[in-house]
Write a protein that holds these residues in place. Structure first.
Motif, PDB file in Angstrom:
ATOM      1  N   ARG A  31       0.850  -1.189   0.000  1.00 41.81           N
ATOM      2  CA  ARG A  31       0.000   0.000   0.000  1.00 41.81           C
ATOM      3  C   ARG A  31       0.888   1.242   0.000  1.00 41.81           C
ATOM      4  O   ARG A  31       2.036   1.212   0.464  1.00 41.81           O
ATOM      5  CB  ARG A  31      -0.911  -0.002   1.233  1.00 41.81           C
ATOM      6  CG  ARG A  31      -1.671  -1.307   1.432  1.00 41.81           C
ATOM      7  CD  ARG A  31      -2.505  -1.683   0.215  1.00 41.81           C
ATOM      8  NE  ARG A  31      -3.587  -0.755  -0.014  1.00 41.81           N
ATOM      9  CZ  ARG A  31      -4.778  -0.807   0.599  1.00 41.81           C
ATOM     10  NH1 ARG A  31      -5.031  -1.768   1.494  1.00 41.81           N
ATOM     11  NH2 ARG A  31      -5.705   0.070   0.321  1.00 41.81           N
ATOM     12  N   LEU A  57       0.964   4.152  12.833  1.00 42.21           N
ATOM     13  CA  LEU A  57       0.609   3.241  11.750  1.00 42.21           C
ATOM     14  C   LEU A  57       1.057   1.812  12.063  1.00 42.21           C
ATOM     15  O   LEU A  57       0.316   0.847  11.831  1.00 42.21           O
ATOM     16  CB  LEU A  57       1.257   3.691  10.438  1.00 42.21           C
ATOM     17  CG  LEU A  57       0.640   4.872   9.687  1.00 42.21           C
ATOM     18  CD1 LEU A  57       1.496   5.219   8.478  1.00 42.21           C
ATOM     19  CD2 LEU A  57      -0.788   4.563   9.254  1.00 42.21           C
ATOM     20  N   GLN A  58       2.253   1.688  12.598  1.00 39.78           N
ATOM     21  CA  GLN A  58       2.776   0.362  12.906  1.00 39.78           C
ATOM     22  C   GLN A  58       1.920  -0.330  13.964  1.00 39.78           C
ATOM     23  O   GLN A  58       1.693  -1.546  13.905  1.00 39.78           O
ATOM     24  CB  GLN A  58       4.221   0.462  13.377  1.00 39.78           C
ATOM     25  CG  GLN A  58       4.924  -0.890  13.510  1.00 39.78           C
ATOM     26  CD  GLN A  58       6.429  -0.744  13.602  1.00 39.78           C
ATOM     27  OE1 GLN A  58       6.940   0.327  13.907  1.00 39.78           O
ATOM     28  NE2 GLN A  58       7.151  -1.811  13.337  1.00 39.78           N
ATOM     29  N   TRP A  62       0.629  -1.530  10.092  1.00 36.20           N
ATOM     30  CA  TRP A  62       1.250  -1.069   8.855  1.00 36.20           C
ATOM     31  C   TRP A  62       2.718  -0.771   9.112  1.00 36.20           C
ATOM     32  O   TRP A  62       3.049   0.191   9.801  1.00 36.20           O
ATOM     33  CB  TRP A  62       0.545   0.180   8.333  1.00 36.20           C
ATOM     34  CG  TRP A  62      -0.912  -0.047   8.060  1.00 36.20           C
ATOM     35  CD1 TRP A  62      -1.963   0.319   8.839  1.00 36.20           C
ATOM     36  CD2 TRP A  62      -1.461  -0.740   6.939  1.00 36.20           C
ATOM     37  NE1 TRP A  62      -3.146  -0.079   8.271  1.00 36.20           N
ATOM     38  CE2 TRP A  62      -2.877  -0.738   7.097  1.00 36.20           C
ATOM     39  CE3 TRP A  62      -0.916  -1.348   5.808  1.00 36.20           C
ATOM     40  CZ2 TRP A  62      -3.733  -1.324   6.173  1.00 36.20           C
ATOM     41  CZ3 TRP A  62      -1.767  -1.931   4.890  1.00 36.20           C
ATOM     42  CH2 TRP A  62      -3.155  -1.913   5.074  1.00 36.20           C
ATOM     43  N   ASN A  67       4.440  -3.768   4.349  1.00 32.42           N
ATOM     44  CA  ASN A  67       3.145  -3.718   3.676  1.00 32.42           C
ATOM     45  C   ASN A  67       2.704  -2.296   3.323  1.00 32.42           C
ATOM     46  O   ASN A  67       1.591  -2.096   2.847  1.00 32.42           O
ATOM     47  CB  ASN A  67       2.071  -4.407   4.517  1.00 32.42           C
ATOM     48  CG  ASN A  67       1.956  -3.815   5.910  1.00 32.42           C
ATOM     49  OD1 ASN A  67       2.619  -2.827   6.245  1.00 32.42           O
ATOM     50  ND2 ASN A  67       1.127  -4.420   6.745  1.00 32.42           N
ATOM     51  N   VAL A  68       3.575  -1.329   3.577  1.00 34.84           N
ATOM     52  CA  VAL A  68       3.232   0.049   3.222  1.00 34.84           C
ATOM     53  C   VAL A  68       4.495   0.813   2.845  1.00 34.84           C
ATOM     54  O   VAL A  68       5.583   0.562   3.380  1.00 34.84           O
ATOM     55  CB  VAL A  68       2.499   0.763   4.383  1.00 34.84           C
ATOM     56  CG1 VAL A  68       3.437   1.031   5.549  1.00 34.84           C
ATOM     57  CG2 VAL A  68       1.868   2.062   3.913  1.00 34.84           C
ATOM     58  N   ASP A 280      -5.290   4.539   8.574  1.00 33.75           N
ATOM     59  CA  ASP A 280      -5.510   3.100   8.741  1.00 33.75           C
ATOM     60  C   ASP A 280      -6.920   2.703   8.315  1.00 33.75           C
ATOM     61  O   ASP A 280      -7.114   1.713   7.582  1.00 33.75           O
ATOM     62  CB  ASP A 280      -5.276   2.729  10.205  1.00 33.75           C
ATOM     63  CG  ASP A 280      -5.746   1.320  10.538  1.00 33.75           C
ATOM     64  OD1 ASP A 280      -5.263   0.360   9.914  1.00 33.75           O
ATOM     65  OD2 ASP A 280      -6.612   1.184  11.441  1.00 33.75           O
ATOM     66  N   LEU A 283      -7.195   2.832   4.528  1.00 30.77           N
ATOM     67  CA  LEU A 283      -6.491   1.700   3.914  1.00 30.77           C
ATOM     68  C   LEU A 283      -7.292   0.410   4.050  1.00 30.77           C
ATOM     69  O   LEU A 283      -7.160  -0.504   3.224  1.00 30.77           O
ATOM     70  CB  LEU A 283      -5.112   1.523   4.557  1.00 30.77           C
ATOM     71  CG  LEU A 283      -4.067   2.602   4.236  1.00 30.77           C
ATOM     72  CD1 LEU A 283      -2.796   2.351   5.040  1.00 30.77           C
ATOM     73  CD2 LEU A 283      -3.756   2.635   2.748  1.00 30.77           C
ATOM     74  N   LYS A 284      -8.128   0.347   5.073  1.00 34.25           N
ATOM     75  CA  LYS A 284      -8.947  -0.847   5.299  1.00 34.25           C
ATOM     76  C   LYS A 284     -10.326  -0.751   4.658  1.00 34.25           C
ATOM     77  O   LYS A 284     -11.185  -1.605   4.901  1.00 34.25           O
ATOM     78  CB  LYS A 284      -9.063  -1.115   6.796  1.00 34.25           C
ATOM     79  CG  LYS A 284      -7.732  -1.539   7.422  1.00 34.25           C
ATOM     80  CD  LYS A 284      -7.817  -1.686   8.933  1.00 34.25           C
ATOM     81  CE  LYS A 284      -6.471  -2.128   9.513  1.00 34.25           C
ATOM     82  NZ  LYS A 284      -6.481  -2.166  11.008  1.00 34.25           N
TER      83      LYS A 284
END
Length: 328
Positions: A31, A57-58, A62, A67-68, A280, A283-284
């Motif tokens: 992403r 984010l982590q 993410w 993955n990003v 987040d 992104l979901k």
């Protein structure tokens, strides 16, 4: 190209975002997040804020390089339109926009790419969203304060320095928040017996000349309203306030931490953490139009006693008692 791949916890160790490597894992679609900010790449506080964002984010799953990917564009208000176009062309899944200086050119470049903003004063009046509860378009995020807070800054200036009868208001006239905050201060000034003098903060030389000229008069103080330019030039502004012994109220604790007298405003770090939460959710699969714009739930009052002593100012005990933090 200024594409950057910041990793949580590393930016504070002297690395620039553009220097950080990506170690992509080919275990699924990577992403892509864009970040557009008017704060320059070598701004230490900007690095700290971005680190908070990547850490948040982590915590949501993410990880940069796994993955990003983050495409980071630091700059200044003059480069925002160019970098906004660059980021949109990269077709990111979502873009984090810091301040109105970033949001406006991004919306000019695209009304489709999801945008999460932070440190924005009045997104409805600016046309970024239809309403706070129902943004309606491709942008949503977090407001920094309402314009009425400008009156509070003037009240604090009179409380910490009752002798003040003149106040220089440092603001960026090229952005709407600078005008809105000045209007709120002007509305209260007559009742407090304070004469105002607007000072533009876009250029360091202009700031220095204007403050030096203002300081030639007596019973003066300053209010530094919210703008990227003021944050960028914070070291100069704080130094001028100390040099000319001008009691000064600032919009955020970043100034008080750097030696400014007193600050009152929302926590910048919290804005970045909250923005990561919205990124987040997008992104979901959620849409910006369905995520309400949120306002700060708390403002911080920070007083720097060292700065007060340096200009011979005794802070009232009643004000110290109300402070969220006192820097001794």
């Amino acid at each position: 190209m200024l594409t950057a791949r910041p990793a949580a916890g590393r930016i504070l160790k002297g690395e620039k975002p553009a220097d950080l490597p990506v170690r992509a894992q080919q275990t699924g679609r990577m992403r892509r997040i864009g970040v557009l900010t008017p704060f320059p790449a070598d701004d230490a506080e900007g690095h700290a804020w971005l680190t908070v964002f990547t850490q948040a984010l982590q915590q949501s799953g993410w990880t940069v390089g796994q993955n990003v990917r983050i495409d980071y564009r630091p700059g200044n208000p003059a480069t925002m339109r160019k970098y906004a176009t660059e980021l949109v062309a990269l077709q990111p899944d979502v873009i984090l926009a810091i301040t109105s200086a970033a949001v406006a050119p991004l919306l000019e470049a695209s009304r489709a790419v999801p945008i999460v903003f932070a440190l924005v004063a009045d997104p409805v009046a600016a046309g970024y969203v239809e309403s706070l509860a129902r943004p309606g378009g491709n942008a949503t995020g977090f407001t920094l304060f309402e314009y009425s807070i400008g009156g509070k800054w003037l009240e604090l200036l009179k409380e910490i320095a009752p002798r003040v009868t003149r106040a220089a208001v440092l603001r960026d006239a090229s952005i709407a928040p600078g005008l809105g905050e000045l209007g709120a201060i002007q509305a209260l000034a007559p009742s407090l017996g304070v004469e105002l003098r607007p000072v533009d903060v876009r250029d360091a030389g202009e700031i220095e000349r204007a403050v030096a000229a203002f300081a030639q008069g007596s019973d003066g103080g300053m209010i530094v309203s919210g703008s990227p330019s003021a944050v960028i030039h914070r070291g100069l502004i704080i130094a001028l306030a100390a040099k000319h012994r001008l009691p000064t109220v600032y919009t955020n604790r970043v100034y008080a931490d750097a030696g400014g007298l007193i600050s009152y405003g929302a926590n910048f770090l919290a804005q970045y953490r909250h923005a990561a939460g919205y990124v987040d959710r997008i992104l979901k699969g959620e849409k910006p139009a369905d995520l309400p714009v949120q306002a700060p739930t708390k403002y911080e009052l920070v007083i720097n006693q060292r700065a007060a002593k340096a200009i011979g100012l005794e802070v009232p005990t009643t004000l110290l008692a109300r402070a969220d933090e006192v820097i001794e």
